[in-house]
Design an enzyme around this catalytic site. Structure first.
Site, PDB file in Angstrom:
ATOM      1  N   LYS A 116       0.812  -1.220   0.000  1.00 42.07           N
ATOM      2  CA  LYS A 116       0.000   0.000   0.000  1.00 42.07           C
ATOM      3  C   LYS A 116       0.844   1.267   0.000  1.00 42.07           C
ATOM      4  CE  LYS A 116      -3.997  -2.100   2.312  1.00 42.07           C
ATOM      5  NZ  LYS A 116      -3.472  -3.470   2.408  1.00 42.07           N
ATOM      6  N   GLU A 200      -2.397   6.537   8.368  1.00 40.90           N
ATOM      7  CA  GLU A 200      -3.028   7.597   7.594  1.00 40.90           C
ATOM      8  C   GLU A 200      -4.194   8.208   8.352  1.00 40.90           C
ATOM      9  OE1 GLU A 200      -3.934   5.445   4.033  1.00 40.90           O
ATOM     10  OE2 GLU A 200      -5.937   4.904   4.722  1.00 40.90           O
ATOM     11  N   HIS A 235     -13.619  -3.814   9.691  1.00 39.97           N
ATOM     12  CA  HIS A 235     -13.048  -3.334   8.434  1.00 39.97           C
ATOM     13  C   HIS A 235     -13.267  -4.334   7.296  1.00 39.97           C
ATOM     14  CE1 HIS A 235     -11.233  -0.032  10.599  1.00 39.97           C
ATOM     15  NE2 HIS A 235     -10.682  -0.889  11.430  1.00 39.97           N
ATOM     16  N   ARG A 297      -7.371  -8.150  -8.506  1.00 43.26           N
ATOM     17  CA  ARG A 297      -8.084  -9.423  -8.655  1.00 43.26           C
ATOM     18  C   ARG A 297      -9.575  -9.132  -8.784  1.00 43.26           C
ATOM     19  NH1 ARG A 297     -10.241  -9.418  -3.543  1.00 43.26           N
ATOM     20  NH2 ARG A 297      -8.918  -8.673  -1.846  1.00 43.26           N
TER      21      ARG A 297
END
Length: 672
Positions: A116, A200, A235, A297
């Site tokens: 990421k 973040e 999440h 994907r």
């Protein structure tokens, strides 16, 4: 087009891929672990090959075993599905080296988006907006804590590898950062073999909106519009829909262009999903979204995109992998109606959505409802084991409008009959029918904000208790009739189910433990039925009949009802309007996740691995204090004290594998 396809995956995605491949005339090849020898996906394929032990690391994550199966089967191509090796660049390269067509993007694209932090840096260069945060290499806890302070709380810690909510933690205050960082790193290391994280900014009213992109090997790339995946727990997505509620056309255009730019920046090929976070605090706006990550994907939620575009995305994948051009250009991609998907899990919403295991003794769906699609990974009678993700399947409804799709979906869910392991079916019914959700007032905090309404506390309703009593009496009557048939005295009054005793007919007392509450009911024969007291303020009149397959039809105070009665161990499960209620059942996994206070011990709710021990012998602990961190069914769960007490002894250590019901921590008597 190639002629044979091996699906390097399991469950509902393997079944779904097999169906499209078979329609296209391809020979389908499944792989399975020892735990999946009788699995649905293995039975659906033309051929199936065992690739190792029950644990994923011994089977589905073994590239060598999958490639060996390809060789034995003479496969031309490999579809990785999603999860397992689907985003493993080394596996993609190994397939190509073995002369196999990999149905997915190039290894270079997987690598570019696999981490990421690197992906965000690449997107910034491509002009795609990204969430403010630290995406660098320094993993020192103190350094990351300082970066979090600079960003401003709340912050989100995320694993740089993988997805699915693993290794992700929201941190609201500086004093919680170190604890949550360690937990995220442990979970990331266990799930992806990489403990690195990024930090973040956490958006206060975030909407999780993703764009489905597709690219071919001829330089073409298109967007197939957006999906809203804001209803999440841990999440992990639970409800997905397309298009996103309240999406302005200009924002849809900008997000689609940004996603296509992201795909082109890495030389993408095949199906991919570019995930964005959008600020919903003041409604969706064209300048209020930021790149989060790209999944290289096919996604779990791809059926809602198929529903609104009328396209088969797996067919697109196979054609692109075979070297063909994309079937449609951007201006030809249709957008029709609205679609909503829910994920049916074997889990207990009342216990923080903890996974559940067991045999699916009942799995029935309504047969006459149009505009509903089911992608199931299991069949009635199959076992939900501890080894894999606990998803049973997906249900997708499509309508001309969002409200129509939601009403259709709720009606379908209410008509389902699922019994065996605990499931989130009742939770899903409440979610899709919730007033705020119907209005489109959603963000990623929706479930936490409305949890008490989505997972209501309390026992079963009076109507369900009356049905349960009738079901119990009918089952017992069927058993007596069986005895009567085998008896030398077929007309014996002792075999009747009409309340007869010497001296006449009388009432009887029925005792159950339902939804954790002790329930005492009184049933009095009344004509062809009973008067049942104890279900509310007064007695109710009930008449009922039980079919051979457990189908229950009843009339309760003049209201006709239907359901199913499924035997389970010492009792039975009553399924009514999509809700499964146990009457009473001794379940070895039915241990309170928080504690087992009555036994003076904290026990393992299911088989798993101990990843952290926080309890110390002799320590005084308060109710809710974390004692053990355990990993089970791909999820990390913190087990806490259920009362104020003193730790008498700790029976496990970090790294231990434990069975369900194993004593982890023993307590002294509760403090006075």
């Amino acid at each position: 087009m190639f002629k044979s396809l091996l699906i390097a995956n399991r469950g509902e995605i393997a079944v779904r891929i097999i169906r499209t491949a078979r329609r296209m005339g391809l020979r389908t090849i499944a792989v399975y672990s020892e735990a999946d020898a009788n699995a649905y996906h293995a039975a659906e394929a033309d051929e199936a090959y065992c690739i190792g032990g029950a644990a994923a690391a011994e089977s589905y994550l073994r590239a060598d075993a999958i490639l060996d199966a390809c060789k034995r089967a003479g496969a031309d191509a490999v579809h990785p599905g999603y999860g397992f090796l689907s985003e493993n660049a080394g596996f993609a390269e190994a397939c190509e080296k073995a002369g196999l067509i990999f149905v997915g993007p190039p290894a270079s694209a997987i690598r570019a988006m696999g981490l990421k932090d690197a992906a965000k840096a690449l997107m910034e260069k491509a002009g795609v907006p990204v969430v403010p945060g630290y995406h660098g290499d320094n993993q020192d806890a103190g350094f990351l804590a300082e970066r979090a302070k600079e960003i401003g709380y709340p912050v989100l810690i995320k694993a740089v590898a993988g997805g699915g909510g693993k290794g992700m933690r929201r941190v609201n205050a500086p004093e919680d950062f170190e604890k949550e960082l360690k937990s995220a790193q442990r979970e990331a290391g266990a799930a992806f073999g990489d403990e690195r994280v990024l930090v973040e900014k956490y958006v206060s009213r975030p909407r999780h909106i993703e764009i489905q992109v597709f690219a071919d090997g001829h330089g073409q790339a298109v967007s197939l519009y957006e999906r809203d995946c804001s209803l999440q727990r841990r999440h992990q997505k639970v409800v997905e829909e397309a298009p996103a509620p309240g999406m302005p056309p200009e924002m849809r255009k900008r997000m689609g262009e940004a996603a296509v730019a992201a795909a082109k920046a890495i030389g993408y090929r095949g199906a991919g999903t570019v995930e964005f976070i959008a600020d919903a605090s003041d409604g969706l706006k064209p300048d209020g979204f930021w790149f989060m990550e790209m999944n290289t994907r096919l996604q779990v939620e791809h059926p809602v995109t198929e529903a609104i575009t009328g396209q088969d995305l797996v067919e697109w994948q196979l054609r692109v992998a075979a070297g063909e051009h994309l079937p449609l250009t951007q201006d030809k991609v249709p957008l029709k109606g609205h679609a909503v998907e829910v994920r049916l899990y074997a889990e207990d919403p009342a216990k923080n959505f903890f996974p559940s295991t067991g045999r699916l003794s009942r799995l029935r769906v309504p047969l006459t409802m149009p505009h509903v699609r089911t992608d199931m990974g299991v069949r009635e009678g199959d076992e939900v084991t501890m080894f894999y993700d606990p998803m049973i399947g997906k249900i997708i409804a499509h309508g001309e409008t969002r409200l129509q799709a939601l009403r259709t979906l709720k009606q379908f869910l209410t008509g389902m009959e699922v019994a065996g392991p605990r499931t989130n079916l009742g939770f899903l019914i409440n979610a899709v029918g919730h007033e705020a959700f119907l209005k489109g007032d959603i963000d990623t905090g929706f479930i936490d904000r409305h949890l008490s309404e989505l997972v209501p506390a309390g026992g079963a309703s009076p109507r369900v208790l009356a049905l349960g009593a009738a079901a119990h009496l009918l089952m017992r009557g069927a058993e007596r009739q069986a005895l009567q048939a085998a008896s030398a005295e077929p007309n014996s009054p002792w075999a009747a189910n009409d309340g007869w005793v010497p001296g006449g007919r009388r009432s009887e007392t029925l005792k159950f433990t339902v939804s954790g509450e002790d329930v005492t009911l009184t049933a009095t024969p009344d004509g062809e039925g009973w008067r049942i007291a104890g279900v509310g303020e007064g007695a109710v009149s009930v008449s009922a009949a039980l079919g051979g397959d457990g189908a229950l039809t009843a009339t309760v105070d003049g209201v006709r009802l239907a359901g199913a009665c499924v035997r389970k161990e010492a009792g039975f499960v009553l399924v009514h309007e999509g809700i499964a209620v146990e009457f009473p059942i001794a379940d070895p996994l039915d241990v309170d996740v928080a504690s087992d206070a009555d036994a003076g011990a904290l026990k393992a709710p299911m088989p798993g691995k101990i990843v952290q021990v926080l309890a110390e012998k002799g320590a005084k602990v308060r109710k809710g204090a974390p004692l053990i961190v355990m990993e089970a069914m791909k999820m990390e769960q913190t087990l806490a004290a259920g009362m104020d007490t003193v730790v008498a002894s700790v029976h496990v250590g970090t790294g231990d594998q434990v069975e369900a019901g194993a004593v982890l921590v023993s307590f002294e008597e509760a403090e006075g």
